[in-house]
Enzyme design. Structure first.
Site, short mmCIF file in Angstrom:
data_model
loop_
_atom_site.label_atom_id
_atom_site.label_comp_id
_atom_site.label_asym_id
_atom_site.label_seq_id
_atom_site.Cartn_x
_atom_site.Cartn_y
_atom_site.Cartn_z
N HIS A 254 0.84 -1.19 0.00
CA HIS A 254 0.00 0.00 0.00
C HIS A 254 0.87 1.24 0.00
O HIS A 254 1.80 1.36 0.80
CB HIS A 254 -0.91 0.02 1.24
CG HIS A 254 -1.72 1.28 1.36
ND1 HIS A 254 -1.62 2.12 2.45
CD2 HIS A 254 -2.62 1.85 0.53
CE1 HIS A 254 -2.44 3.15 2.29
NE2 HIS A 254 -3.05 3.02 1.13
N SER A 255 0.60 2.15 -0.94
CA SER A 255 1.16 3.49 -0.93
C SER A 255 2.69 3.47 -0.96
O SER A 255 3.28 2.96 -1.91
CB SER A 255 0.62 4.25 0.29
OG SER A 255 0.89 5.62 0.21
N GLN A 256 3.33 3.99 0.09
CA GLN A 256 4.80 4.07 0.11
C GLN A 256 5.46 2.72 -0.05
O GLN A 256 6.59 2.63 -0.53
CB GLN A 256 5.23 4.74 1.43
CG GLN A 256 6.73 4.77 1.69
CD GLN A 256 7.14 3.72 2.72
OE1 GLN A 256 6.33 3.31 3.56
NE2 GLN A 256 8.39 3.30 2.68
N GLY A 258 4.47 0.50 -2.11
CA GLY A 258 4.32 0.04 -3.48
C GLY A 258 5.66 -0.19 -4.18
O GLY A 258 5.91 -1.28 -4.72
#
Length: 419
Positions: A254-256, A258
């Site tokens: 998720h997010s960072q 990725g």
């Protein structure tokens, strides 16, 4: 479902068997709020049910039955353990300290029916608690996937949370203030920092300071390493050791985290059978939406080198070209003929983007970069499949289990991974 029926279903009728379950380490994820205890004729009395953790036993409170009944849902019987991987020793004074370690929480449902476990990696400022339950006490994705028979490994990134940050060893940290959390994640509709922000409706509560759900969520945030390069190097080292120990797996980021998924897929392509990237940090080669708009991810999607074919000697060999550009977002791809990401091309990828998140601006560019480089990627916009109002923290929001069921697990089942 009545409380009586739910309790009969949740626990063995034989009190002795119930105690045996606790003795063998089984527990149920308990939402983070309290309701009054209830009694039931097939269970031990509340006095015995609140058996304190003598000799290391865990206990299942009768309060949990009331909580589950109140929510018309129940937790998933499972065993919890934890371990660390990736540490090395660093001299300090007359001795040494451990650094670089990765905390891994291992959740095993009572009945494992899926061939591959799922490894879950949280984003910036977060820990693995993201996936356990929601800030307002509903069941989280951990419970959902265990109910489907998946074994889980939930990590805290190195130098974060329960993976110790070591002074004079690890780099500087930063903390997001409450305004950033409100404006970027939980109450974006109040700030309208990007066009889609006004569509956000799924966060539980009003998403601002003083709201009980927001306050619980913000209290769970932690300092993170400032340097994405340092985070990348640490996860490549410790995460690769984890995959060597437990693989093959499905990896969910998720997010960072990725880009950390792309790094691990590149480092251990045989140990990762699929990557599920929830709004992965991007877009390629440059930051977007929030100033300053600066260069980033010089190897396309990551801070550290990936294996391309033909090989590259340096990041400058990628020769990017501009596909589109606005004042807050530029989409780059490679000049043709594009080099291929030879290791990542062996791994199917699902990218998921919510309707109202700032990622709705640029995730298609990230997916396009992957596809051009030979990676098989399916990109699902939640709004396009009838799931509306979500923001960046979709797995915590009011329809979190719908997303897990109708998008993520549905895709895993379709791919027939591990069969």
């Amino acid at each position: 479902m009545s409380p009586d029926l739910l309790l009969r279903f949740s626990f063995p009728k034989n009190p002795r068997a119930w105690y045996l379950n606790t003795l063998h380490g089984f527990s149920i994820i308990r939402p983070a709020f309290n309701l009054p205890s209830v009694s039931h004729p097939t269970l031990p009395s509340p006095r015995h049910a609140h058996y304190n953790q003598v000799g290391g036993w865990s206990h299942l409170s009768l309060e949990l039955g009331a909580i589950c009944a109140a929510q018309n849902q129940q937790g998933t019987l499972h065993r919890r353990s934890y371990f660390y991987v990736g540490q090395h020793y660093v001299p300090q004074g007359n001795s040494s300290i451990a650094a670089g370690q990765l905390y891994v929480e291992h959740l095993t449902p009572a009945k494992v029916t899926q061939p591959l476990p799922i490894v879950l990696i949280h984003g910036h400022g977060m820990t693995g608690t993201n996936f356990l339950n929601t800030p307002d006490g509903r069941l989280g994705w951990a419970d959902f996937f265990m109910s489907k028979g998946y074994e889980l490994y939930i990590v805290d990134q190195p130098s974060r949370g329960r993976s110790a940050w070591q002074i004079n060893v690890d780099g500087p940290q930063s903390t997001d203030d409450a305004l950033i959390i409100e404006s970027h994640f939980t109450a974006t509709q109040n700030f309208n920092l990007w066009p889609q922000a006004s569509l956000h409706t799924q966060w539980p509560g009003n998403g601002t300071m003083g709201d009980a759900t927001f306050d619980r969520f913000y209290a769970s945030t932690v300092p993170s390493l400032v340097s994405d390069l340092e985070s990348s190097e640490k996860i490549r080292a410790a995460g690769s050791q984890l995959l060597d120990q437990i693989g093959p797996v499905i990896l969910l980021t998720h997010s960072q985290s990725g880009p950390l998924g792309w790094i691990l897929g590149d480092a251990r392509p045989s140990q990762i059978k699929a990557i599920i990237a929830l709004e992965p940090m991007g877009p390629p080669l440059i930051n977007a939406v929030f100033p300053p708009i600066t260069a980033a991810r010089p190897f396309g999607l990551t801070e550290t080198p990936l294996v391309y074919s033909p090989p590259i000697a340096s990041a400058s060999d990628l020769k990017p070209m501009t596909v589109s550009s606005t004042p807050t977002f530029t989409c780059f791809r490679q000049q043709p003929p594009a080099r291929k990401l030879v290791n990542l091309s062996k791994i199917p990828v699902l990218m998921v983007t919510s309707e109202s998140s700032y990622h709705s601006i640029y995730d298609a560019c990230t997916a396009g970069y992957l596809s051009q480089a030979g990676v098989s990627v399916e990109h699902i916009h939640l709004g396009d499949v009838g799931i509306h109002g979500n923001g960046h923290m979709m797995f915590m929001e009011m329809n979190n289990l719908e997303i897990a069921d109708q998008v993520v697990e549905k895709w895993i089942a379709k791919m027939k991974l591990g069969s």
